[in-house]
Design a protein around this motif. Structure first.
Motif, PDB file in Angstrom:
ATOM      1  N   ARG A 173       0.835  -1.206   0.000  1.00 15.69           N
ATOM      2  CA  ARG A 173       0.000   0.000   0.000  1.00 15.69           C
ATOM      3  C   ARG A 173       0.875   1.263   0.000  1.00 15.69           C
ATOM      4  N   LYS A 174       1.970   1.231   0.767  1.00 18.24           N
ATOM      5  CA  LYS A 174       2.882   2.374   0.794  1.00 18.24           C
ATOM      6  C   LYS A 174       3.472   2.642  -0.589  1.00 18.24           C
TER       7      LYS A 174
ATOM      8  N   ALA B 249       1.584   6.884  -6.284  1.00 23.29           N
ATOM      9  CA  ALA B 249       0.898   7.315  -7.506  1.00 23.29           C
ATOM     10  C   ALA B 249      -0.272   8.240  -7.222  1.00 23.29           C
ATOM     11  N   PHE B 250      -0.577   8.490  -5.936  1.00 21.97           N
ATOM     12  CA  PHE B 250      -1.744   9.300  -5.585  1.00 21.97           C
ATOM     13  C   PHE B 250      -1.407  10.425  -4.609  1.00 21.97           C
TER      14      PHE B 250
ATOM     15  N   SER C 169      12.354   2.087 -21.910  1.00 24.68           N
ATOM     16  CA  SER C 169      12.364   3.501 -22.260  1.00 24.68           C
ATOM     17  C   SER C 169      13.339   4.256 -21.358  1.00 24.68           C
ATOM     18  N   PRO C 170      14.025   5.266 -21.895  1.00 20.28           N
ATOM     19  CA  PRO C 170      14.968   6.033 -21.057  1.00 20.28           C
ATOM     20  C   PRO C 170      14.283   6.820 -19.951  1.00 20.28           C
ATOM     21  N   ALA C 171      13.003   7.162 -20.143  1.00 27.14           N
ATOM     22  CA  ALA C 171      12.256   7.900 -19.124  1.00 27.14           C
ATOM     23  C   ALA C 171      11.057   7.057 -18.682  1.00 27.14           C
ATOM     24  N   ALA C 172      10.892   6.906 -17.372  1.00 29.01           N
ATOM     25  CA  ALA C 172       9.810   6.066 -16.851  1.00 29.01           C
ATOM     26  C   ALA C 172       8.441   6.662 -17.116  1.00 29.01           C
ATOM     27  N   GLY C 173       8.350   8.016 -17.144  1.00 27.73           N
ATOM     28  CA  GLY C 173       7.061   8.665 -17.353  1.00 27.73           C
ATOM     29  C   GLY C 173       6.465   9.163 -16.050  1.00 27.73           C
TER      30      GLY C 173
ATOM     31  N   LEU D  30       2.003   4.272 -13.765  1.00 32.21           N
ATOM     32  CA  LEU D  30       2.953   3.197 -14.039  1.00 32.21           C
ATOM     33  C   LEU D  30       4.381   3.697 -13.921  1.00 32.21           C
ATOM     34  N   GLY D  31       4.660   4.871 -14.473  1.00 32.86           N
ATOM     35  CA  GLY D  31       5.998   5.432 -14.359  1.00 32.86           C
ATOM     36  C   GLY D  31       6.424   5.620 -12.920  1.00 32.86           C
ATOM     37  N   LEU D  32       5.507   6.116 -12.091  1.00 30.89           N
ATOM     38  CA  LEU D  32       5.818   6.314 -10.678  1.00 30.89           C
ATOM     39  C   LEU D  32       6.024   4.985  -9.961  1.00 30.89           C
ATOM     40  N   LEU D  33       5.223   3.977 -10.316  1.00 30.99           N
ATOM     41  CA  LEU D  33       5.350   2.674  -9.656  1.00 30.99           C
ATOM     42  C   LEU D  33       6.614   1.941 -10.093  1.00 30.99           C
ATOM     43  N   LEU D  34       7.056   2.151 -11.318  1.00 32.47           N
ATOM     44  CA  LEU D  34       8.306   1.537 -11.764  1.00 32.47           C
ATOM     45  C   LEU D  34       9.501   2.090 -10.991  1.00 32.47           C
ATOM     46  N   GLN D  35       9.379   3.335 -10.539  1.00 35.21           N
ATOM     47  CA  GLN D  35      10.460   3.956  -9.771  1.00 35.21           C
ATOM     48  C   GLN D  35      10.322   3.743  -8.272  1.00 35.21           C
ATOM     49  N   ALA D  36       9.154   3.312  -7.814  1.00 34.79           N
ATOM     50  CA  ALA D  36       8.887   3.191  -6.380  1.00 34.79           C
ATOM     51  C   ALA D  36       9.737   2.089  -5.743  1.00 34.79           C
ATOM     52  N   ARG D  37      10.244   2.364  -4.556  1.00 32.11           N
ATOM     53  CA  ARG D  37      11.049   1.398  -3.812  1.00 32.11           C
ATOM     54  C   ARG D  37      10.590   1.358  -2.357  1.00 32.11           C
ATOM     55  N   ASP D  38      10.624   0.159  -1.775  1.00 30.92           N
ATOM     56  CA  ASP D  38      10.258   0.037  -0.367  1.00 30.92           C
ATOM     57  C   ASP D  38      11.465   0.335   0.510  1.00 30.92           C
ATOM     58  N   GLU D  39      11.318   0.101   1.817  1.00 31.50           N
ATOM     59  CA  GLU D  39      12.389   0.435   2.755  1.00 31.50           C
ATOM     60  C   GLU D  39      13.646  -0.390   2.536  1.00 31.50           C
ATOM     61  N   LYS D  40      13.498  -1.530   1.857  1.00 32.63           N
ATOM     62  CA  LYS D  40      14.654  -2.377   1.562  1.00 32.63           C
ATOM     63  C   LYS D  40      15.265  -2.051   0.193  1.00 32.63           C
ATOM     64  N   GLY D  41      14.688  -1.045  -0.459  1.00 37.21           N
ATOM     65  CA  GLY D  41      15.192  -0.674  -1.774  1.00 37.21           C
ATOM     66  C   GLY D  41      14.661  -1.537  -2.904  1.00 37.21           C
ATOM     67  N   GLU D  42      13.631  -2.336  -2.623  1.00 36.55           N
ATOM     68  CA  GLU D  42      13.082  -3.238  -3.631  1.00 36.55           C
ATOM     69  C   GLU D  42      11.819  -2.645  -4.265  1.00 36.55           C
TER      70      GLU D  42
END
Length: 444
Positions: free
Chosen positions: A106-107, A112-113, A218-222, A226-238
């Motif tokens: 959820r975090k 994305a919101f 793509s060189p830019a996630a957008g 989806l672009g934000l979620l592709l860049q999202a990482r949890d506390e472990k960096g995953e």
């Protein structure tokens, strides 16, 4: 509310009600009869039992029951869905995840919101709204609900995965069939809604995976979700795996389409039926005509619009309620709820209960004025659910509803075509039975 567990639980009665037919119970009545729950409550009170899809199920309405269910997750209750919904959402969907896994995911999805993300969505929502409104004006008379479905799907596809005119694509066609099976009887027999939906789920996941893999290269996630979620990482960096991204994107498409269509259609219907409210909304908009594309701050200042939309979501709740499985026996309002039963906390029935609202059958936006008691009743108003599973995209939903409403209120008018059936079909989400036929024209 009674204590969660009674020391003499075995002596505490089960809720009143009938279990119906063996295995099937009262499933068909529940799915087909829009007035099913209301009739049962009139007979049995705020809590009753029945059997749905093979499981003993307790229906509950009211602020206290909602608070008990929504604040006791993982202690007495665990999220549950009908079998068809579980199968079609997928095991990796946030809607089915529990415990720490649900909290962690959820975090990630919340990114994305956030307000910054919402600000980036405004221009695209406004552009799609303008395009559809011009089409509707050209048609003049139309059956609105199916076109509103296309509108919200186009918005969801653009903002979630960057897909233009998603309703006209293969993804859009498969998505509608998938939605139609979400709350069906789970018979995977050729030709049933569930069987068609299962095939479309496979198609949807393949199409979403193509979009994800293309974006990863793509060189830019957008800047879409989806672009934000592709860049999202949890506390472990995953980050999210491709397999999980597919299920999560499918869930977000559903949440950003099905319920929003219902809410927007209800806004259109209820304002057409309440000309005094519509006039007050237009008067408020006259104060903001210098803001061609409203900002988040502009929208916050439209207080009457906010109250109207709150009342729309009370009067016709897009989500009727939520299922939970009972983890251990508990007691609610002096009734015993056995372990492994299901409970359904009821949003619409709470919103229309005379115990919670004065004149609940009247459409009265003023009930949400700042000085009213009703607005402050905890868990009596829960259009987005509550607790740890409160709708993640509620601010996205409010944003889209407001931008849609602002544009139509400023530039267009609509009137209901006479002699149509405006009673509500409630599954999967509420909408007028004749799909909302209107005459649509430019506002003069």
């Amino acid at each position: 509310m009674s204590p969660p567990v009674s020391p003499n639980a075995s002596a505490t009665p089960l809720p009143p009600g009938k279990m119906g037919l063996p295995l099937l119970g009262e499933t068909l009545s529940f799915l087909r009869d829009a007035d099913y729950a209301n009739r049962k409550h009139e007979r049995y009170g705020d809590i009753f039992k029945t059997r749905l899809l093979g499981a003993p199920t307790v229906f509950m309405r009211g602020a206290e029951a909602n608070e008990f269910v929504l604040t006791q997750e993982n202690e007495y209750f665990q999220v549950s869905w009908p079998p068809s919904t579980k199968a079609l959402l997928g095991d990796l969907s946030l809607a089915l995840q529990t415990g720490q896994e649900h909290k962690d995911r959820r975090k990630l999805l919340a990114q994305a919101f956030m307000p910054r993300a919402l600000t980036g969505y405004i221009d695209d929502i406004a552009a799609i709204t303008r395009d559809y409104a011009e089409r509707w004006q050209a048609q003049r008379q139309l059956t609105w609900y199916p076109q509103l479905r296309d509108y919200t799907l186009d918005v969801a596809c653009k903002l979630l995965v960057g897909l233009d005119q998603g309703s006209k694509t293969e993804l859009g066609e498969a998505f509608e069939t998938w939605c139609a099976g979400l709350f069906s009887i789970p018979l995977a027999v050729l030709g049933t809604p569930f069987a068609r939906a299962k095939r479309c789920r496979t198609t949807l996941l393949e199409l979403i995976e193509e979009i994800i893999l293309l974006r990863q290269r793509s060189p830019a996630a957008g800047t879409d979700a989806l672009g934000l979620l592709l860049q999202a990482r949890d506390e472990k960096g995953e980050g999210l795996s491709v397999a999980e991204l597919k299920d999560q994107i499918l869930l977000l498409l559903f949440a950003g389409h099905e319920t929003l269509t219902s809410a927007i259609a209800s806004f259109c219907l209820l304002t057409a039926q309440n000309p005094t409210v519509l006039a007050a909304l237009r008067k408020e908009q006259s104060q903001f005509l210098d803001t061609v594309s409203p900002t988040l701050e502009d929208l916050k200042q439209m207080t009457y619009l906010d109250r109207v939309l709150q009342e729309v979501l009370r009067y016709v709740s897009p989500v009727g309620g939520g299922f939970r499985k009972v983890l251990k026996e508990c007691e609610v309002a002096d009734y015993r709820i056995p372990k492994d039963w299901n409970v359904l906390y009821e949003i619409q029935q709470t919103h229309s209960s005379p115990a919670e609202y004065n004149n609940p059958k009247q459409f009265q936006p003023e009930r949400f004025d700042a000085d009213t008691d009703e607005k402050r009743k905890k868990y009596s108003y829960i259009p987005f659910g509550g607790g740890i599973r409160e709708c993640l995209g509620k601010e996205f939903a409010r944003l889209e509803m407001k931008l849609f409403a602002v544009h139509l209120l400023r530039y267009y008018q609509w009137a209901l075509v006479p002699s149509q059936d405006l009673s509500m079909v409630v599954v999967p989400t509420p909408h007028p039975r004749d799909n909302l036929k209107v005459i649509f024209s430019q506002f003069k």
